[in-house]
Design a protein around this motif. Sequence first.
Motif, PDB file in Angstrom:
ATOM      1  N   ALA A   1       0.844  -1.199   0.000  1.00  0.00           N
ATOM      2  CA  ALA A   1       0.000   0.000   0.000  1.00  0.00           C
ATOM      3  C   ALA A   1       0.874   1.242   0.000  1.00  0.00           C
ATOM      4  O   ALA A   1       0.564   2.243  -0.664  1.00  0.00           O
ATOM      5  N   TYR A   2       1.988   1.179   0.737  1.00  0.00           N
ATOM      6  CA  TYR A   2       2.934   2.301   0.742  1.00  0.00           C
ATOM      7  C   TYR A   2       3.527   2.502  -0.643  1.00  0.00           C
ATOM      8  O   TYR A   2       3.604   3.628  -1.147  1.00  0.00           O
ATOM      9  N   SER A   3       3.962   1.411  -1.264  1.00  0.00           N
ATOM     10  CA  SER A   3       4.555   1.508  -2.599  1.00  0.00           C
ATOM     11  C   SER A   3       3.601   2.158  -3.583  1.00  0.00           C
ATOM     12  O   SER A   3       3.992   2.997  -4.404  1.00  0.00           O
TER      13      SER A   3
ATOM     14  N   SER B   1       4.437   5.661  -5.632  1.00  0.00           N
ATOM     15  CA  SER B   1       4.109   5.674  -7.056  1.00  0.00           C
ATOM     16  C   SER B   1       3.016   6.640  -7.490  1.00  0.00           C
ATOM     17  O   SER B   1       3.016   7.067  -8.648  1.00  0.00           O
ATOM     18  N   THR B   2       2.074   6.978  -6.620  1.00  0.00           N
ATOM     19  CA  THR B   2       0.900   7.697  -7.140  1.00  0.00           C
ATOM     20  C   THR B   2       0.542   8.977  -6.386  1.00  0.00           C
ATOM     21  O   THR B   2       0.940  10.077  -6.782  1.00  0.00           O
TER      22      THR B   2
ATOM     23  N   SER C   1      -2.342  -3.965  -2.437  1.00  0.00           N
ATOM     24  CA  SER C   1      -2.130  -2.523  -2.567  1.00  0.00           C
ATOM     25  C   SER C   1      -3.311  -1.830  -3.237  1.00  0.00           C
ATOM     26  O   SER C   1      -3.546  -0.639  -3.028  1.00  0.00           O
ATOM     27  N   THR C   2      -4.074  -2.580  -4.033  1.00  0.00           N
ATOM     28  CA  THR C   2      -5.161  -1.946  -4.776  1.00  0.00           C
ATOM     29  C   THR C   2      -6.349  -1.583  -3.888  1.00  0.00           C
ATOM     30  O   THR C   2      -7.082  -0.641  -4.203  1.00  0.00           O
ATOM     31  N   ILE C   3      -6.520  -2.314  -2.787  1.00  0.00           N
ATOM     32  CA  ILE C   3      -7.698  -2.063  -1.944  1.00  0.00           C
ATOM     33  C   ILE C   3      -7.634  -0.683  -1.282  1.00  0.00           C
ATOM     34  O   ILE C   3      -8.555   0.131  -1.456  1.00  0.00           O
ATOM     35  N   PRO C   4      -6.579  -0.366  -0.510  1.00  0.00           N
ATOM     36  CA  PRO C   4      -6.512   0.990   0.044  1.00  0.00           C
ATOM     37  C   PRO C   4      -6.371   2.040  -1.051  1.00  0.00           C
ATOM     38  O   PRO C   4      -6.865   3.167  -0.908  1.00  0.00           O
ATOM     39  N   PHE C   5      -5.709   1.665  -2.161  1.00  0.00           N
ATOM     40  CA  PHE C   5      -5.526   2.619  -3.243  1.00  0.00           C
ATOM     41  C   PHE C   5      -6.866   3.008  -3.870  1.00  0.00           C
ATOM     42  O   PHE C   5      -7.106   4.183  -4.174  1.00  0.00           O
TER      43      PHE C   5
ATOM     44  N   TRP D   1      -3.430   0.724   7.116  1.00  0.00           N
ATOM     45  CA  TRP D   1      -3.402  -0.551   6.380  1.00  0.00           C
ATOM     46  C   TRP D   1      -2.074  -1.266   6.602  1.00  0.00           C
ATOM     47  O   TRP D   1      -2.040  -2.461   6.907  1.00  0.00           O
ATOM     48  N   TRP D   2      -0.986  -0.551   6.435  1.00  0.00           N
ATOM     49  CA  TRP D   2       0.354  -1.096   6.623  1.00  0.00           C
ATOM     50  C   TRP D   2       0.510  -1.673   8.026  1.00  0.00           C
ATOM     51  O   TRP D   2       0.994  -2.798   8.212  1.00  0.00           O
ATOM     52  N   GLY D   3       0.088  -0.909   9.029  1.00  0.00           N
ATOM     53  CA  GLY D   3       0.259  -1.347  10.412  1.00  0.00           C
ATOM     54  C   GLY D   3      -0.570  -2.579  10.765  1.00  0.00           C
ATOM     55  O   GLY D   3      -0.066  -3.538  11.348  1.00  0.00           O
ATOM     56  N   ILE D   4      -1.837  -2.579  10.376  1.00  0.00           N
ATOM     57  CA  ILE D   4      -2.735  -3.681  10.743  1.00  0.00           C
ATOM     58  C   ILE D   4      -2.285  -5.005  10.142  1.00  0.00           C
ATOM     59  O   ILE D   4      -2.223  -6.033  10.825  1.00  0.00           O
ATOM     60  N   PHE D   5      -1.951  -5.005   8.859  1.00  0.00           N
ATOM     61  CA  PHE D   5      -1.627  -6.260   8.194  1.00  0.00           C
ATOM     62  C   PHE D   5      -0.176  -6.713   8.395  1.00  0.00           C
ATOM     63  O   PHE D   5       0.231  -7.747   7.871  1.00  0.00           O
TER      64      PHE D   5
END
Length: 421
Positions: free
Chosen positions: A20-22, A27-28, A155-159, A194-198
Amino acid sequence: MAKVSKEQRSWILYDWANSAYSMVITSTIFPIFYKAIADKQGISGTDSTANIGFANSIATVLLFIISPILGTIADYKGFKKKFFNFFVLLGVISTALLAIIPSQSSFLLLLMYIITTLGFSGSNIFYDSFLTDVSEEKDMDRISTFGFAFGYIGSTIPFIICMALVILAETLKGRFFLTTDSAMKVSFVITAIWWGIFTIPMIKNVHQKNFIEKEPNYIKKSFERMYATFKNIMEYKTAFLFLLAYFFYIDGVDTIIKMATSYGTDLNIDSTTLLIVLLVTQFVAFPFAIIYAHLAEKFGAHKMIFTAILVYCVVCVYALFLRTKLDFWIIAMLIGTSQGGIQSLSRSFFGKLIPKEKSNQFFGFYNIFGKFAAIVGPTLLGITAKIFGDTRYGVFSIILLFIAGGSVFYYNFIKKEIHLQ
């Protein structure tokens, strides 16, 4: 997920978490956010693209300094997980803090971005080395590829959530207190959560199995072991020949990923189109990463890595002729076919070449070569773009890295048929 243990699933889930960070930060949304702020301050599109490249280079220099030291210490029992936890915490907190940086301060924004990059890249040093703890050589390609593949989907879900917020804000045009800037800031917080939880399953279920027992004066001994590895480099000749090739070609891969949104913006492609293109790229990358793993079982990981290098050479050449949205779509889809394959197979290929009890030290080198190389690519792109006044020439210049890395890889692993299944 058949034939994957709980420990392996937890390890794979970290790719799901940090990707999700990437996607959002590297990237975006962050590049779009920064470039919008820079534009308000009178900084040109080419200069702001170069500034992001230079920020990535600064973060990489810092990682170059600390990676070999921490990687060598982490070979001792009990240290790997502690270092991993520290960098995850650093990354998650600093990513959330991006949301409170004053919008008029482009310098502070880049400074915090550098800290987030340290957290993200630093945690990956130890995450990658855990691959040798959760898998055997026979399934290393498969597990490594699952990590990248599910990372693309994760990564697409939070994105999608973040993209929906940004599009809604652009539609409302500031009504109900939802501006484009505030939507992007909320996106930074969503990414951190997202990063922290997973990451929790990784922290809970993955443990260091390959290690050296702690000894007196372990810090001094760590430096001695690191020196001994360099001194006896020929003992690990194959691993270091791979790292030499990796130094060049992965720099090209990382540079194209990190700078994609920036040069898309410079081509006057609107932010909504950029976000949609990069989202679709993730969905393309998922099946192709799995395809690369299956083809690696049949033809060898070495041949599939070299194939991906050739695809990226085509990308660099095509970038020189980018003119329209369709061109950007085509180049994004080309990248999607190979970015997961080259990253996952490189990680597992290297994991098979190294002594497992020194996995942290060697993956420290792996990340040094990969991240320190990342100084060259963004700097090369930034300087070339400034000289020619056109970002497309900067992207094209990255082909030099793929030619250099591909040549070393070809003569040492393709022509000599040195490979591992």
